[in-house]
Design an enzyme around this catalytic site. Structure first.
Site, mmCIF file in Angstrom:
data_model
loop_
_atom_site.group_PDB
_atom_site.id
_atom_site.type_symbol
_atom_site.label_atom_id
_atom_site.label_comp_id
_atom_site.label_asym_id
_atom_site.label_seq_id
_atom_site.Cartn_x
_atom_site.Cartn_y
_atom_site.Cartn_z
ATOM 1 N N SER A 193 0.845 -1.194 0.000
ATOM 2 C CA SER A 193 0.000 0.000 0.000
ATOM 3 C C SER A 193 0.882 1.247 0.000
ATOM 4 O O SER A 193 1.685 1.430 -0.916
ATOM 5 C CB SER A 193 -0.981 -0.050 1.171
ATOM 6 O OG SER A 193 -2.012 0.889 1.006
ATOM 7 N N GLU A 317 -9.609 -5.214 -4.092
ATOM 8 C CA GLU A 317 -8.889 -4.233 -3.288
ATOM 9 C C GLU A 317 -9.810 -3.333 -2.467
ATOM 10 O O GLU A 317 -9.681 -3.201 -1.256
ATOM 11 C CB GLU A 317 -7.997 -3.369 -4.198
ATOM 12 C CG GLU A 317 -6.775 -4.072 -4.735
ATOM 13 C CD GLU A 317 -5.656 -4.172 -3.718
ATOM 14 O OE1 GLU A 317 -5.823 -3.701 -2.585
ATOM 15 O OE2 GLU A 317 -4.608 -4.749 -4.063
ATOM 16 N N HIS A 413 -7.972 -5.537 0.112
ATOM 17 C CA HIS A 413 -6.762 -4.769 0.395
ATOM 18 C C HIS A 413 -6.178 -5.184 1.747
ATOM 19 O O HIS A 413 -6.886 -5.243 2.751
ATOM 20 C CB HIS A 413 -7.125 -3.285 0.419
ATOM 21 C CG HIS A 413 -5.957 -2.360 0.589
ATOM 22 N ND1 HIS A 413 -5.141 -2.012 -0.451
ATOM 23 C CD2 HIS A 413 -5.473 -1.702 1.676
ATOM 24 C CE1 HIS A 413 -4.211 -1.176 -0.031
ATOM 25 N NE2 HIS A 413 -4.390 -0.974 1.267
#
Length: 505
Positions: A193, A317, A413
């Site tokens: 990320s 995600e 995610h």
């Protein structure tokens, strides 16, 4: 048990501790040497507030290195650790876990944590390095300035101070890691990320050349902004605090009060949609600035020297943010329309998404365009850009769904992090994957962790490199397989559309 480990760094002696390997790792009779809270730069306060990092001063005697350094000031709805004032400002620290501090030439993995560029800490149990170190890596994890301290564009201060911190940490690794058993010529920098965005940024920087050999980037975010937009964010942050938008003025504000102002601004971002566009839509105001100096350009166009790169993303995600906000499945048609207008590639992107996903609900459309624009397409484009300049890219997609909340998260995610580190028993690992974890999660974790170790050691994670024609991609699931890149709809919609820095509308 041997005496507790002591290593002489270039600044002075540090005293760590021996810790047991993780239960799932085979034992060879040896424990791991762990050193925590090692200062790689002086505390960025006082005259050094908003300055580039400065090397630490040497010391006499032996310094204790058994506790993590303090959490840097945190912003946002999910801060790491207590989001409250702290008087301990020794934020620029790192941690080293090594299977053999007396060895020579072990591969090194330097971990840069995520957290939306506004939060996070290297001491999170999610990043427990012992499974990777037990497999033969020297693992370094880094704290760096986030939020306003790291990214707010300020008159009288360098831009992207967080990236300067990361460069300083990598220089510390180059100077010192051989003393911990690592090979300074075999350093892999890794992140997820915001950490992956940091890795992507490092790939563009002349100052980073020679500091690492390979790179791992899980879920590369697409949020960079222009100096013009960043200046307005700074002005609005200063307005909330009743001060001027300069380094000198904001240096008078307590760091945790400044972090709270960034949180306040994040909550108010919907009011700035008309002016700030994509930045307001994505919900985070203090992001990397394409300033032309520290960050010369967006990574997808500014990468000039290829490296060995392992890059990938998850299938679902954006699902994480919909579920955690309680909005999953409940987004409106107007919200979907606005998301497509702001995030899909103009001018035909919104219609292309509706045509490619006939019968999709507003929530499905919003989730698809957010997943693509923020994470999946930037990750794919980094693989392509690296390959185009002579690097070797290996691409993956995680499609194994999390069983939590009856599968609501999907392959969301952040799900990949506990799998890669082997921290299925961490709080986040248990939350997503169950306690005990499913057999499929244990198997995918072993595969991904082994891929990291192989890649850091040899440059080959265990599947073929990604090339524009074949687009071979490792899909990690109950039955993993190597196939043509699965997200062809996104690839087609975004074809011919460059990824650009967020700007004023």
């Amino acid at each position: 048990m041997p005496a507790q480990p002591v290593v002489r760094t270039t600044e002075g002696l540090v005293h760590g501790r021996w810790e047991q390997r993780r239960a799932q790792e085979p034992r060879d009779g040896r424990d791991l040497a762990v050193f925590r809270g090692l200062r790689y730069a002086r505390p960025p306060v006082g005259a050094l507030r908003f300055a580039a990092p400065v090397e630490p001063a040497p010391w006499h005697g032996v310094r204790e290195a058994t506790a993590f350094g303090p959490v840097v000031p945190q912003s946002g709805p999910m801060p790491a650790g207590p989001a409250e004032p702290s008087e301990d400002t020794d934020w620029l620290t790192l941690n080293v876990c090594t299977p053999d501090p007396g060895s020579a030439g072990l591969p090194v993995l330097v971990w840069i944590h995520g957290g939306g560029f506004i939060s996070g800490t290297a001491g999170d149990p999610l990043y427990d390095p012992t499974a990777l170190a037990s497999a033969g890596l020297v693992v370094v994890s880094v704290n760096y300035r986030v939020g306003a301290e790291g990214f707010l564009l300020l008159e009288g201060a360098p831009a992207n101070r967080a990236f300067l911190d990361q460069l300083a940490a990598l220089r510390w690794v180059r100077r010192n890691i051989a003393r911990f058993g690592g090979d300074p010529a075999r350093v892999t920098v890794a992140g997820q990320s915001a950490g992956a965005g940091s890795v992507a940024a490092l790939l563009t920087m002349d100052a980073a050349r020679g500091l690492f050999r390979r790179a791992v980037a899980h879920t590369v975010p697409g949020n960079h902004c222009t100096p013009a937009l960043a200046a307005e964010v700074t002005a609005e942050t200063a307005r909330l605090l009743g001060t001027a938008p300069t380094a000198a003025a904001l240096a008078e504000v307590h760091p945790w009060r400044l972090a709270a102002a960034v949180t306040e601004l994040g909550t108010a971002l919907p009011r700035h949609l008309a002016r700030w566009g994509r930045l307001a839509q994505t919900g985070i105001a203090t992001v990397p600035v394409v300033d032309g100096e520290v960050l010369p350009g967006s990574p997808w166009s500014a990468v000039t020297d290829g490296v060995d790169l392992l890059v990938g993303h998850t299938r679902d995600e954006f699902r994480l943010f919909g579920v955690l906000s309680g909005r999953h499945g409940g987004f409106t048609e107007e919200e979907a329309r606005l998301a497509l207008e702001l995030l899909a590639p103009p001018p035909t992107g919104p219609d292309a998404y509706r045509a490619a996903l006939p019968g999709a609900t507003p929530s499905e459309l919003l989730e698809a365009v957010h997943s693509d624009a923020l994470f999946r397409v930037p990750s794919l484009r980094l693989a392509e850009a690296n390959a185009a300049v002579g690097g070797t890219s290996h691409l993956f997609e995680l499609t194994l769904p999390a069983p939590a909340l009856d599968g609501a998260f999907g392959a969301c995610h952040g799900l990949d992090v506990s799998l890669a580190f082997g921290t299925l028993d961490s709080p986040m690992g248990r939350y997503f994957l169950g306690d005990p974890p499913t057999a499929a999660a244990v198997r995918v974790s072993a595969e991904l962790r082994q891929a990291w170790v192989r890649f850091a050691t040899t440059g080959d994670p265990g599947w073929p490199a990604f090339e524009p024609d074949g687009q071979l991609t490792r899909v990690l699931d109950v039955r993993s397989e190597t196939v043509r890149y699965p997200e062809q709809t996104a690839r087609r919609i975004w074809s011919g559309h460059p990824l650009t820095a967020y700007d004023l509308r």
